[in-house]
Design an enzyme around this catalytic site. Structure first.
Site: not given
Ligand code: 5GP
Ligand code: ZN
Length: 135
Positions: A98, A100
């Site tokens: 992922h 951020h």
């Protein structure tokens, strides 16, 4: 597999979604560093940057730019960190790749800081050779 982001993607855990396409979702972080802290998550489970397909990675960073621009407008801010952790020592707590997006404000609580280490010239030469030859 016990993966919280796969559970979110499967609809088993609720989330605050701000974006979705064929390959990605973007959701608000449940424990945000700042208002608007967003996570860009591929729908396919890749553990980290070492595992993720290159084309999907490119798309992820394209989406990061799109969302960063949107957050900039939404919050009237100019400063944003784009971060991505790989491995526990690097701070990765969810082992599903992922990105951020962390909007930054004056005097906020986000701390991303290091003190420089000293490396001698011989070592620097070895580092360069090693990185080049392993590419
Ligand atoms: P990492 O430390 O792996 O780079 O980042 C994981 C992020 O996922 C953390 O910022 C954490 O707050 C967030 N997070 C953990 N569990 C959940 C959840 O159930 N929902 C959402 N939206 N974010 C989560
Ligand atoms: Zn997963």
């Amino acid at each position: 597999m016990n993966c919280i982001f796969c559970e979110i993607l499967n609809g088993n855990i609720p989330c605050n979604k701000v974006f979705e396409n064929d390959n990605f979702i973007a959701i608000l972080d449940a424990f945000p560093a700042n208002e608007g802290h967003t996570l860009i998550i591929p729908k396919k489970h890749f553990e980290n940057i070492f595992e993720i397909d290159g084309e999907i990675l490119k798309e992820g960073y394209f989406i990061a730019q799109k969302i960063a621009n949107s957050i900039k407008k939404s919050f009237g801010i100019e400063n944003i960190n784009i971060l991505q952790n790989n491995g526990a020592l690097a701070g990765q707590t969810v082992n599903h790749f992922h990105i951020h997006i962390v909007p930054r404000k004056e005097n906020d609580n986000v701390i991303i800081k290091s003190t420089p280490v000293s490396i001698d010239n011989e070592k620097i030469k070895n580092i360069i050779d090693s990185i080049k030859s392993n590419m």
